[in-house]
Enzyme design. Structure first.
Site, short mmCIF file in Angstrom:
data_model
loop_
_atom_site.label_atom_id
_atom_site.label_comp_id
_atom_site.label_asym_id
_atom_site.label_seq_id
_atom_site.Cartn_x
_atom_site.Cartn_y
_atom_site.Cartn_z
N ASN A 1 1.52 0.32 5.82
CA ASN A 1 1.92 -0.44 4.65
C ASN A 1 2.68 -1.64 5.18
OD1 ASN A 1 4.55 0.05 2.16
ND2 ASN A 1 2.93 -1.44 2.22
N GLY A 2 2.18 -2.83 4.87
CA GLY A 2 2.88 -4.01 5.36
C GLY A 2 1.92 -5.12 5.67
N TYR B 1 10.53 -3.73 -8.72
CA TYR B 1 9.22 -3.55 -9.35
C TYR B 1 8.35 -2.48 -8.71
CZ TYR B 1 4.35 -4.43 -10.50
OH TYR B 1 3.06 -4.28 -10.88
N CYS C 1 0.84 -1.19 0.00
CA CYS C 1 0.00 0.00 0.00
C CYS C 1 0.87 1.24 0.00
CB CYS C 1 -0.87 0.02 1.25
SG CYS C 1 -1.96 -1.39 1.35
N GLY D 1 -1.35 1.04 -5.02
CA GLY D 1 -2.64 0.45 -4.69
C GLY D 1 -3.76 1.16 -5.41
P1 AMP Z 1 3.19 -13.12 -14.05
O1 AMP Z 1 2.39 -12.74 -15.22
O2 AMP Z 1 2.39 -13.85 -13.02
O3 AMP Z 1 4.45 -13.83 -14.36
O4 AMP Z 1 3.62 -11.76 -13.32
C1 AMP Z 1 4.70 -11.02 -13.77
C2 AMP Z 1 4.28 -9.65 -14.16
O5 AMP Z 1 3.57 -9.01 -13.10
C3 AMP Z 1 5.46 -8.78 -14.48
O6 AMP Z 1 5.16 -8.10 -15.68
C4 AMP Z 1 5.59 -7.83 -13.33
O7 AMP Z 1 5.85 -6.51 -13.81
C5 AMP Z 1 4.27 -7.88 -12.62
N1 AMP Z 1 4.41 -8.10 -11.18
C6 AMP Z 1 5.35 -8.74 -10.51
N2 AMP Z 1 5.10 -8.74 -9.19
C7 AMP Z 1 3.94 -8.09 -9.01
C8 AMP Z 1 3.15 -7.75 -7.87
N3 AMP Z 1 3.49 -8.11 -6.67
N4 AMP Z 1 2.03 -7.05 -8.08
C9 AMP Z 1 1.66 -6.70 -9.32
N5 AMP Z 1 2.35 -6.99 -10.43
C10 AMP Z 1 3.49 -7.68 -10.28
#
Ligand code: AMP
Length: 492
Positions: free
Chosen positions: A109-110, A263, A9, A37
């Site tokens: 946040n956490g 990320y 968050c 978020g």
């Molecule tokens: P996936 O499609 O399940 O392999 O997720 C990877 C993609 O989701 C990548 O393009 C990342 O930029 C994004 N991503 C990775 N971790 C998260 C996260 N915790 N929340 C939202 N998006 C994520």
């Protein structure tokens, strides 16, 4: 019962001069961290009494002009929510506040890892029924309980210190907290500093404004100068004299989340003194070296927008290749991760990223992304690249193989969902249909953040290594989380 840890968050808290109204700065700040978020937003202000507005949706959808006139005063807390365990509803929207026994507002946040245990031992024994499924509520009650026992007329530094000590003693996990009372603003960074928390200041003809936020970009945008990040386990109180007072409460080592650099944070943010953009660029440079070692040959590097852009540029430079935009992102679709389940997520990716044919046709392309979690995004990118006529498709991840669930704030997946779990890189490539996948190593990923600005940092890398810095994560907890998420339908 599913707890909705308000995982990844964003928050902001502001204390302005007595006659000021800070809500506009709070809203601007929340818009700046909307990426943390998009599920819900809220703010509570104080002038003679607490005033709140919370709702489901984006900041711009929740706050209307009419609310601004009501949300008066020099003290305010704002929050954007990204729920993971459980989809959350409007009773769980932060900030939370109590008028009695002490007037206190709080946002965090956490994620509290002993939420279920606290509920059973601390709360059930006292016959306290929690009003939400949000783990912040337990932090708030434990904190307020300690404040109440001090029976002070006005809340001051010593009271806040007592509250934070009690929280650190009882509440486990990772949680950075901001809040206000009727007399001032407080903040504390989580015991291991896994979650970020930064203090800034703005001088104006009206007087001095202080703000505490999740990311430095919030402060930049609202015109605040960064004072500093709070240390792991450190608290801050700014009372009526308006002098920031710090106390080091926790003694645990500082282990900031490395995935923030990979990320989650915006590239124009600094976390613990390190530019996120610089860190990602360094990851790109190192990934170029890794790619060279494979002996593979390519014609261009194409980022998956948005997060991979910083690293794509330097990876391309390192390989002497052009960096090309091959995917156009429709930014109005929303994040695929916060979609209720995998099927909706998969369908949404399709509407989210559209390819530019000329960047793929007849080419050997390296598609670079920040990470591969379940593999849905990469599988889809590879499929599109092939449909556009690419000769070879390599998938490069500038973070290492994600394999373990995050219990501190990032919605990853449960163990069995990670594509890298129990698979070799060749098997992963096969699974997503790529000619090869190339991952960064954990050491290089860490080294990149250190090289970008803070050589002393050690990180929480639990999602890559399975070692949880808080030391209290049991297999039972991991199993509970898995059950919670399956029950909540957030995974299959
Ligand atoms: P996936 O499609 O399940 O392999 O997720 C990877 C993609 O989701 C990548 O393009 C990342 O930029 C994004 N991503 C990775 N971790 C998260 C996260 N915790 N929340 C939202 N998006 C994520």
């Amino acid at each position: 019962m599913v707890s909705s840890g308000d995982f990844m968050c964003g928050f902001i808290s502001i204390f302005g001069p007595a006659e000021s109204d800070v809500i506009q700065d709070v809203i601007n700040g929340l818009v700046a961290i909307q990426h943390r978020g998009q599920d819900a937003a809220g703010a509570v202000t104080f002038k003679d009494k607490f005033q709140a507005k919370k709702g489901l949706g984006l900041v711009r959808e929740v706050f209307e002009d009419k609310h601004m006139h009501r949300l008066k005063g020099p003290l305010a807390v704002g929050h954007v929510r990204y729920p993971t365990v459980g989809l959350g509803d409007d009773t769980d929207v932060q900030p939370f506040w109590l008028d009695y026994p002490v007037g206190v507002v709080m946002a965090h946040n956490g994620n509290v890892t002993n939420f279920h245990e606290l509920r059973r031992t601390y709360f059930d024994n006292r016959k306290i029924t929690l009003g939400s499924n949000c783990d912040l509520e337990v932090v708030l009650y434990v904190f307020a309980d300690a404040l109440m026992r001090r029976e002070a007329d006005k809340v001051g530094l010593e009271d806040i210190e007592a509250g934070v000590k009690e929280v650190f003693e009882r509440v486990k996990g990772a949680y950075s907290v901001v809040g206000i009372t009727q007399d001032g603003m407080y903040a504390f960074r989580d015991p291991y500093g896994i979650k970020p928390c930064i203090l800034g200041k703005r001088e104006s003809p009206e007087g001095t404004f202080y703000a505490v936020a999740s990311e430095s970009v919030v402060l930049d945008i609202a015109g605040y100068k960064v004072i500093r990040d709070l240390a792991a386990g450190e608290m801050l109180w700014i009372g009526e004299d308006r002098v920031p007072q710090f106390r080091q409460i926790g003694k645990a080592p500082h282990r900031p989340c490395i995935f923030e650099y990979v990320y989650f944070a915006r590239p124009d943010t600094f976390l613990d003194g390190v530019s996120v953009h610089e860190a990602r660029m360094e990851m790109g440079r190192r990934l170029a070296k890794r790619f060279k070692e494979t002996g593979l040959e390519a014609d261009s590097v194409i980022p998956v927008p948005e997060s991979a852009r910083s690293a794509a540029q330097t990876m391309a430079e390192g390989l002497g290749l052009p960096c090309r935009e091959g995917f156009v992102k429709n930014r109005y679709v929303g994040r695929t991760f916060i979609m209720a389940n995998d099927e909706i997520r998969q369908r949404t990716i399709r509407t989210k990223l559209n390819p530019i044919r000329s960047e793929f046709e007849g080419k050997r392309v390296i598609i670079i992304d920040d990470s591969i979690v379940r593999g849905n995004t990469s599988r889809h990118m590879v499929k599109i690249a092939r449909a556009m006529g690419a000769k070879k498709v390599y998938l490069a991840s500038y973070s290492a193989q994600l394999m373990y669930p995050c219990l501190y704030g990032v919605d990853m997946a449960t163990k069995r969902e990670f594509i890298a779990r129990d698979r070799t890189d060749e098997e992963i490539a096969k699974e997503i249909g790529a000619d090869a996948v190339v991952y960064q190593t954990i050491d290089q990923m860490e080294g990149a953040v250190r090289a970008a600005g803070n050589s002393d940092l050690k990180f929480c890398k639990a999602c890559f290594e399975g070692t949880y810095p808080t030391g209290d994560i049991t297999d039972e907890m991991l199993g509970d989380i898995e059950k919670d998420r399956v029950a909540a339908g957030s995974c299959k």
